[in-house]
Design a protein around this motif. Sequence first.
Motif, PDB file in Angstrom:
ATOM      1  N   ARG A  31       0.816  -1.221   0.000  1.00  0.00           N
ATOM      2  CA  ARG A  31       0.000   0.000   0.000  1.00  0.00           C
ATOM      3  C   ARG A  31       0.848   1.269   0.000  1.00  0.00           C
ATOM      4  O   ARG A  31       0.345   2.366  -0.205  1.00  0.00           O
ATOM      5  CB  ARG A  31      -0.933  -0.025   1.196  1.00  0.00           C
ATOM      6  CG  ARG A  31      -1.756  -1.314   1.141  1.00  0.00           C
ATOM      7  CD  ARG A  31      -3.105  -1.142   1.672  1.00  0.00           C
ATOM      8  NE  ARG A  31      -3.306  -2.087   2.744  1.00  0.00           N
ATOM      9  CZ  ARG A  31      -4.209  -1.952   3.682  1.00  0.00           C
ATOM     10  NH1 ARG A  31      -4.973  -0.901   3.711  1.00  0.00           N
ATOM     11  NH2 ARG A  31      -4.348  -2.875   4.594  1.00  0.00           N
ATOM     12  N   GLU A 298      -5.981   5.743   4.207  1.00  0.00           N
ATOM     13  CA  GLU A 298      -5.355   4.535   3.666  1.00  0.00           C
ATOM     14  C   GLU A 298      -3.961   4.421   4.278  1.00  0.00           C
ATOM     15  O   GLU A 298      -3.355   5.428   4.651  1.00  0.00           O
ATOM     16  CB  GLU A 298      -5.226   4.633   2.140  1.00  0.00           C
ATOM     17  CG  GLU A 298      -6.548   4.705   1.392  1.00  0.00           C
ATOM     18  CD  GLU A 298      -7.365   3.432   1.523  1.00  0.00           C
ATOM     19  OE1 GLU A 298      -6.762   2.350   1.694  1.00  0.00           O
ATOM     20  OE2 GLU A 298      -8.597   3.533   1.468  1.00  0.00           O
ATOM     21  N   LYS A 299      -3.452   3.181   4.320  1.00  0.00           N
ATOM     22  CA  LYS A 299      -2.176   2.942   5.017  1.00  0.00           C
ATOM     23  C   LYS A 299      -0.992   3.715   4.439  1.00  0.00           C
ATOM     24  O   LYS A 299      -0.011   3.947   5.111  1.00  0.00           O
ATOM     25  CB  LYS A 299      -1.825   1.458   5.015  1.00  0.00           C
ATOM     26  CG  LYS A 299      -2.798   0.601   5.798  1.00  0.00           C
ATOM     27  CD  LYS A 299      -2.632   0.737   7.282  1.00  0.00           C
ATOM     28  CE  LYS A 299      -3.516  -0.265   8.012  1.00  0.00           C
ATOM     29  NZ  LYS A 299      -3.809   0.107   9.383  1.00  0.00           N
ATOM     30  N   ASP A 301      -1.115   6.822   3.273  1.00  0.00           N
ATOM     31  CA  ASP A 301      -1.449   8.248   3.136  1.00  0.00           C
ATOM     32  C   ASP A 301      -0.409   9.220   3.700  1.00  0.00           C
ATOM     33  O   ASP A 301      -0.416  10.397   3.343  1.00  0.00           O
ATOM     34  CB  ASP A 301      -2.815   8.541   3.770  1.00  0.00           C
ATOM     35  CG  ASP A 301      -3.966   8.138   2.854  1.00  0.00           C
ATOM     36  OD1 ASP A 301      -3.694   7.717   1.706  1.00  0.00           O
ATOM     37  OD2 ASP A 301      -5.136   8.235   3.281  1.00  0.00           O
TER      38      ASP A 301
END
Length: 349
Positions: A31, A298-299, A301
Amino acid sequence: MKDTSLSNSSAEEAVGPFLKAGIIGLGVGERHIAGYEAHPQCRVTVLCDLNEEALRSCGKRHPGRRLTTRPEDVLDDPSLDIISVAGYDDSHAAQVIAALERGKHVFVEKPLCLSREEADSIRKAWKRSGKRFSSNLILRLSPRFQALRERIASGLFGNLYYVEGDYNYGRIWKITEGWRGRLPFYSVVYGGGVHIVDLLVFLTGRKIRSVVARGNKICTANTRFRYNDFNVALLDFEDGMIGKVSSNFGCVLPHFHQIQIYGTKRTFLQTAAGTREYDSREPNDSGHEVSEAYPGIEKGDLLYNFVEAVLNRAPLLISEEEVFDAMAVCFAIEESAREGKAVEISAIR
Ligand SMILES: NC(=O)c1ccc[n+]([C@@H]2O[C@H](COP(=O)([O-])OP(=O)(O)OC[C@H]3O[C@@H](n4cnc5c(N)ncnc54)[C@H](O)[C@@H]3O)[C@@H](O)[C@H]2O)c1
């Protein structure tokens, strides 16, 4: 120290320096790709995982990158400006130090490392390197907590006197069946509680001075997980405020961060049943609902900001010192639970 690590590319003229990133560990590390590439001046060029299958399938989802099963290939790659360290917890310290020593900026998944000695060595390597590093203490970025912090700073809560946060993990199988249970050492405080420690400091703007903690291992009794699956710590903040953090990896609940903030004028309660704020003691007042997005992130970000910081255009949202400070509190919590006594926080400096 002059930064000579920025590599050139055809995009340089159009948008300025262009940064290349490599990622080690492709679970949550996958991610990071979207996080880096949300920035127009960064591209992830190398992906690494010890596990060939994980590497190949991630490579298929993100074509056009160099793939390797050898972390050294990433650490030694002179074309890279930034390295994400996102393998298992016990690999972080050595890879962070190796990357800093090779002149890379480093973004490391939490926890930064597993001991005070490792943290001391990382700090020395960071100071020598002149590079930026940060860790994925992502809760700070949640719109709900950003807004809450502003309300606290505006004085709406009056004087804060008690704050608490529960890291309700809700995924017990990850410690009884996954890699976390196979490591020589795993700490639910370093792996989970660290998010809450950092969040409470972020929300209140106050430092923690000492802790007293207890842990147990009831939820994972008779499993191969060998360490405490539950830890609760009382925190003494400066100015007399008291806090509580629990790292609750065996709870029968979905994954959730339960947060409660008590001030002399207002109370914030985030529970699995809902999030409300109260500004009265009237029996019939049910407060009002808090509606900002949670987690709403989100992871990857934090990586836009990390790239901006590397480009010297923004301060880090989570500075190096803040990463060390959160870890210093977590080390004290583990020590307190182990030794059965209160432990003063001693900064990693
Ligand atoms: N910031 C967050 O909210 C957050 C969320 C989840 C995980 N994490 C952290 O991320 C790290 C990885 O956890 P995960 O959930 O992604 O695990 P995962 O099992 O989903 O993925 C980890 C991957 O890394 C690979 N790997 C492990 N050690 C490696 C090494 N030394 N070199 C190269 N590859 C390696 C494994 O083969 C695996 O494919 C942990 O430190 C964890 O605490 C952080």
